[in-house]
Design a protein around this motif. Sequence first.
Motif, PDB file in Angstrom:
ATOM      1  N   VAL A 245      35.942  47.884  42.122  1.00 23.16           N
ATOM      2  CA  VAL A 245      37.232  48.578  42.113  1.00 23.16           C
ATOM      3  C   VAL A 245      38.311  47.677  41.510  1.00 23.16           C
ATOM      4  CG1 VAL A 245      39.081  49.408  43.620  1.00 23.16           C
ATOM      5  CG2 VAL A 245      36.729  50.178  43.995  1.00 23.16           C
ATOM      6  N   ASP A 246      38.308  46.412  41.898  1.00 19.79           N
ATOM      7  CA  ASP A 246      39.294  45.471  41.370  1.00 19.79           C
ATOM      8  C   ASP A 246      39.136  45.287  39.868  1.00 19.79           C
ATOM      9  OD1 ASP A 246      41.421  43.450  41.959  1.00 19.79           O
ATOM     10  OD2 ASP A 246      39.920  42.100  41.121  1.00 19.79           O
ATOM     11  N   SER A 247      37.886  45.278  39.379  1.00 17.93           N
ATOM     12  CA  SER A 247      37.656  45.100  37.941  1.00 17.93           C
ATOM     13  C   SER A 247      38.209  46.256  37.119  1.00 17.93           C
ATOM     14  CB  SER A 247      36.154  44.939  37.659  1.00 17.93           C
ATOM     15  OG  SER A 247      35.461  46.179  37.768  1.00 17.93           O
TER      16      SER A 247
ATOM     17  N   THR B  85      31.587  44.623  49.763  1.00 20.86           N
ATOM     18  CA  THR B  85      32.165  43.595  48.909  1.00 20.86           C
ATOM     19  C   THR B  85      31.865  43.864  47.440  1.00 20.86           C
ATOM     20  OG1 THR B  85      32.046  41.924  50.642  1.00 20.86           O
ATOM     21  CG2 THR B  85      32.203  41.125  48.382  1.00 20.86           C
TER      22      THR B  85
ATOM     23  N   SER C  90      42.612  48.446  42.750  1.00 18.35           N
ATOM     24  CA  SER C  90      42.679  47.933  44.125  1.00 18.35           C
ATOM     25  C   SER C  90      43.885  48.465  44.901  1.00 18.35           C
ATOM     26  CB  SER C  90      42.716  46.408  44.111  1.00 18.35           C
ATOM     27  OG  SER C  90      41.498  45.893  43.626  1.00 18.35           O
ATOM     28  N   LYS C  91      44.986  48.723  44.228  1.00 21.72           N
ATOM     29  CA  LYS C  91      46.177  49.214  44.922  1.00 21.72           C
ATOM     30  C   LYS C  91      46.071  50.703  45.255  1.00 21.72           C
ATOM     31  CE  LYS C  91      49.438  45.812  43.108  1.00 21.72           C
ATOM     32  NZ  LYS C  91      50.702  45.589  42.344  1.00 21.72           N
TER      33      LYS C  91
ATOM     34  N   GLU D 217      34.234  46.540  46.373  1.00 21.66           N
ATOM     35  CA  GLU D 217      35.605  46.029  46.294  1.00 21.66           C
ATOM     36  C   GLU D 217      35.820  45.269  44.993  1.00 21.66           C
ATOM     37  OE1 GLU D 217      36.675  45.425  51.048  1.00 21.66           O
ATOM     38  OE2 GLU D 217      35.833  43.763  49.881  1.00 21.66           O
ATOM     39  N   GLU D 218      34.846  44.468  44.607  1.00 14.40           N
ATOM     40  CA  GLU D 218      34.938  43.729  43.345  1.00 14.40           C
ATOM     41  C   GLU D 218      34.932  44.673  42.147  1.00 14.40           C
ATOM     42  OE1 GLU D 218      31.629  41.072  43.593  1.00 14.40           O
ATOM     43  OE2 GLU D 218      32.684  39.634  44.864  1.00 14.40           O
TER      44      GLU D 218
ATOM     45  N   ASN E 118      40.689  52.121  51.050  1.00 14.15           N
ATOM     46  CA  ASN E 118      39.587  51.677  51.901  1.00 14.15           C
ATOM     47  C   ASN E 118      38.261  52.049  51.261  1.00 14.15           C
ATOM     48  OD1 ASN E 118      38.262  50.539  54.058  1.00 14.15           O
ATOM     49  ND2 ASN E 118      39.071  51.931  55.601  1.00 14.15           N
TER      50      ASN E 118
ATOM     51  N   SER F 285      40.197  56.928  49.223  1.00 10.83           N
ATOM     52  CA  SER F 285      39.170  56.087  49.834  1.00 10.83           C
ATOM     53  C   SER F 285      37.805  56.426  49.255  1.00 10.83           C
ATOM     54  CB  SER F 285      39.133  56.297  51.359  1.00 10.83           C
ATOM     55  OG  SER F 285      40.281  55.761  51.975  1.00 10.83           O
TER      56      SER F 285
ATOM     57  N   ARG G 196      46.631  57.778  46.525  1.00  6.89           N
ATOM     58  CA  ARG G 196      45.823  56.877  47.348  1.00  6.89           C
ATOM     59  C   ARG G 196      44.492  57.566  47.649  1.00  6.89           C
ATOM     60  NH1 ARG G 196      48.778  53.655  50.910  1.00  6.89           N
ATOM     61  NH2 ARG G 196      47.387  54.194  52.621  1.00  6.89           N
TER      62      ARG G 196
END
Length: 244
Positions: free
Chosen positions: A128-130, A122, A134-135, A125-126, A139, A112, A110
């Motif tokens: 990181v998700d790409s 935001t 995300s998991k 966050e997008e 933070n 941050s 994990r």
Amino acid sequence: MKIKVINPNTTLEMTESIKHAAEHMARKDTEIIAVSPKMGPISIESYYDEYLSIPGVLEEIKAGEEEGVDAFVIACWGDPGLHAARELTDKPVVGIAEASLYLASMLGARFSVVTVLPRIKTMLEELVDSYGMSKKVVNIRTTPLCVIDFENDPVRGMEMLRAETKRAIEEDDAEAILLGCAGMAEFADSLEEEFGVPVIDGVVAAVKFAESIVDLGKKTSKLKTYKYPERKEYTGLLTEFAHK
């Protein structure tokens, strides 16, 4: 080996700091070419900044093909233009966010991100998700400072990073910290020593990944997604960007 590190903003003082960080960790036989584009914003802190930085990045990729570059690094934590850049060359192109996320995933379960202004949360966050992270990213912590503030006032910058790093470890249960801006490179070692967890600067991570990919003799696939752009007409300000 020759690696071209592209700082997508036009602040040359930051480019010099990035070059110093890259040279400090690169192999002795690796030549680092650090550049800023001829056009673009002085810092990247919004979607608008990021999108308008991409043409300058692509110009530097094209120039690198003529300069005999072996690999490229895009030194902004938004990785602006990364996929388009891979279409322009068969050389490896590594983004510093991508590299630091992959490296962190091998060092901690994990982690941050500590970065600049709240408005980019935001966006990151997008991003990181790409990358499918995300998991693992628990933070994304922001500071009240903009990119240039870290260059102009490194003492205050270090104070902000120290405070958010402490909170990330205590409140997020983060096992590693990613510095979410290329202008934070100089702070990584001190933070790691103080807090006893991996603190990852994306510039260094990307340079080491680039060296490894070149050593392995691997190039960007041109089979489908990253094949060279089709030849077509571009108009207006984009005339010079038509693939030839």
